[in-house]
Write an enzyme that holds these catalytic residues in place. Sequence first.
Site, PDB file in Angstrom:
ATOM      1  N   ASP A   1       0.829  -1.209   0.000  1.00  0.00           N
ATOM      2  CA  ASP A   1       0.000   0.000   0.000  1.00  0.00           C
ATOM      3  C   ASP A   1       0.866   1.262   0.000  1.00  0.00           C
ATOM      4  O   ASP A   1       1.973   1.260   0.538  1.00  0.00           O
ATOM      5  CB  ASP A   1      -0.929  -0.023   1.218  1.00  0.00           C
ATOM      6  CG  ASP A   1      -2.117   0.911   1.057  1.00  0.00           C
ATOM      7  OD1 ASP A   1      -2.345   1.410  -0.061  1.00  0.00           O
ATOM      8  OD2 ASP A   1      -2.825   1.126   2.064  1.00  0.00           O
TER       9      ASP A   1
ATOM     10  N   ASN B   1     -10.923  -2.458  -5.445  1.00  0.00           N
ATOM     11  CA  ASN B   1     -10.146  -1.557  -6.310  1.00  0.00           C
ATOM     12  C   ASN B   1     -10.803  -1.336  -7.687  1.00  0.00           C
ATOM     13  O   ASN B   1     -10.483  -0.380  -8.383  1.00  0.00           O
ATOM     14  CB  ASN B   1      -8.703  -2.055  -6.502  1.00  0.00           C
ATOM     15  CG  ASN B   1      -7.830  -1.916  -5.266  1.00  0.00           C
ATOM     16  OD1 ASN B   1      -6.915  -2.714  -5.040  1.00  0.00           O
ATOM     17  ND2 ASN B   1      -8.080  -0.897  -4.445  1.00  0.00           N
TER      18      ASN B   1
HETATM   19  C1  IPE Z   1      -5.524  -2.717  -0.325  1.00  0.00           C
HETATM   20  O1  IPE Z   1      -5.110  -1.405  -0.503  1.00  0.00           O
HETATM   21  C2  IPE Z   1      -5.488  -3.444  -1.622  1.00  0.00           C
HETATM   22  C3  IPE Z   1      -4.162  -3.608  -2.236  1.00  0.00           C
HETATM   23  C4  IPE Z   1      -3.022  -3.274  -1.728  1.00  0.00           C
HETATM   24  C5  IPE Z   1      -4.185  -4.221  -3.534  1.00  0.00           C
HETATM   25  P1  IPE Z   1      -6.166  -0.216  -0.647  1.00  0.00           P
HETATM   26  O2  IPE Z   1      -5.399   1.039  -0.707  1.00  0.00           O
HETATM   27  O3  IPE Z   1      -7.098  -0.489  -1.770  1.00  0.00           O
HETATM   28  O4  IPE Z   1      -6.985  -0.363   0.714  1.00  0.00           O
HETATM   29  P2  IPE Z   1      -7.904   0.670   1.506  1.00  0.00           P
HETATM   30  O5  IPE Z   1      -8.978   1.077   0.575  1.00  0.00           O
HETATM   31  O6  IPE Z   1      -7.037   1.818   1.900  1.00  0.00           O
HETATM   32  O7  IPE Z   1      -8.381  -0.100   2.683  1.00  0.00           O
HETATM   33  C1  IPE Z   2      -1.480   0.268  -3.415  1.00  0.00           C
HETATM   34  O1  IPE Z   2      -1.260   1.631  -3.429  1.00  0.00           O
HETATM   35  C2  IPE Z   2      -1.684  -0.315  -4.783  1.00  0.00           C
HETATM   36  C3  IPE Z   2      -3.080  -0.729  -5.055  1.00  0.00           C
HETATM   37  C4  IPE Z   2      -4.085  -0.726  -4.224  1.00  0.00           C
HETATM   38  C5  IPE Z   2      -3.342  -1.188  -6.411  1.00  0.00           C
HETATM   39  P1  IPE Z   2      -2.469   2.665  -3.458  1.00  0.00           P
HETATM   40  O2  IPE Z   2      -2.818   2.926  -4.863  1.00  0.00           O
HETATM   41  O3  IPE Z   2      -3.580   2.194  -2.602  1.00  0.00           O
HETATM   42  O4  IPE Z   2      -1.788   3.948  -2.817  1.00  0.00           O
HETATM   43  P2  IPE Z   2      -2.420   4.942  -1.752  1.00  0.00           P
HETATM   44  O5  IPE Z   2      -2.903   4.106  -0.608  1.00  0.00           O
HETATM   45  O6  IPE Z   2      -3.526   5.663  -2.427  1.00  0.00           O
HETATM   46  O7  IPE Z   2      -1.282   5.835  -1.365  1.00  0.00           O
HETATM   47 MG    MG Z   3      -4.025   2.413  -0.643  1.00  0.00          MG
END
Ligand code: IPE
Ligand code: IPE
Ligand code: MG
Length: 248
Positions: free
Chosen positions: A21, A69
């Site tokens: 994340d 997502n």
């Molecule tokens: C969790 O991250 C999913 C992945 C890392 C693929 P998100 O960024 O989508 O999670 P939330 O929405 O902050 O819980």
């Molecule tokens: C994790 O990084 C990757 C996926 C969930 C695909 P994020 O895209 O959630 O990055 P933040 O949490 O918005 O910084």
């Molecule tokens: Mg995230």
Amino acid sequence: MDLKESINVNNIPAHVAIIMDGNGRWAKQHGEDRIFGHHEGVNSVREIVEACGEIGVKYLTLYAFSTENWNRPKDEVDALMELLVSTISLETPNLHKKGVKLAVIGDIHSLPPTCQKELQESIDLTAGNSKVTLILALSYSSKWEITEAVKKIGRDVEEGKIKSSAINSRLIQENLNTKKFPDPELMIRTSGEHRISNFLLWQLAYAEFYFTDVLWPDFRKDEFFKAIISYQNRERRFGKTSEQLRSN
Ligand code: IPE
Ligand code: IPE
Ligand code: MG
């Protein structure tokens, strides 16, 4: 001292699961758009897979795209799918050379056909490898996975293949996407969020959790080794007392 040298080689988790994340925030901090962060995150994936091979972690599950997502803006979803295809195609020869076997969990049929094809080719090519199994969680959510397992078991009961009295935790485990893999001993989440976001709810029942503020694109080998060392400093009691563990 080198962090890697502080690792106890006799207490390496067999399976590490990671919620990767913070790509979006990393990109923002660098004045770039979110997609740039996802691209940079691939470099961390490469390093962590390599680190697993170096210290003997046999299974690595990476949460790469959740069911939730799909609700992101379309251009980000499209870019992530394209990145997935190009990464698998570019990295597969290297993974194969390093003895990595690719596997996927999640609702794979919901991915674009090009992704499915690229993944299948890589899975087929690397099927005979055994050094590290890299499990990508794609279009994955644990509630989806458990619901599918319950449906399948329900059908088997309806068709008289099994009795409802035969339902136990092993049968449930055998109907999950992860049936071939041991449960993770260690779950890491980067970026300072302290939640599980629908990831491996069943399988993490007794995992150790490690949270770090480091954003995924900055999570490289030394950060991974720190997580392993933290894991090794914990006492896993599984309901017993410390005294019981010490007397065994
Ligand atoms: C969790 O991250 C999913 C992945 C890392 C693929 P998100 O960024 O989508 O999670 P939330 O929405 O902050 O819980
Ligand atoms: C994790 O990084 C990757 C996926 C969930 C695909 P994020 O895209 O959630 O990055 P933040 O949490 O918005 O910084
Ligand atoms: Mg995230």
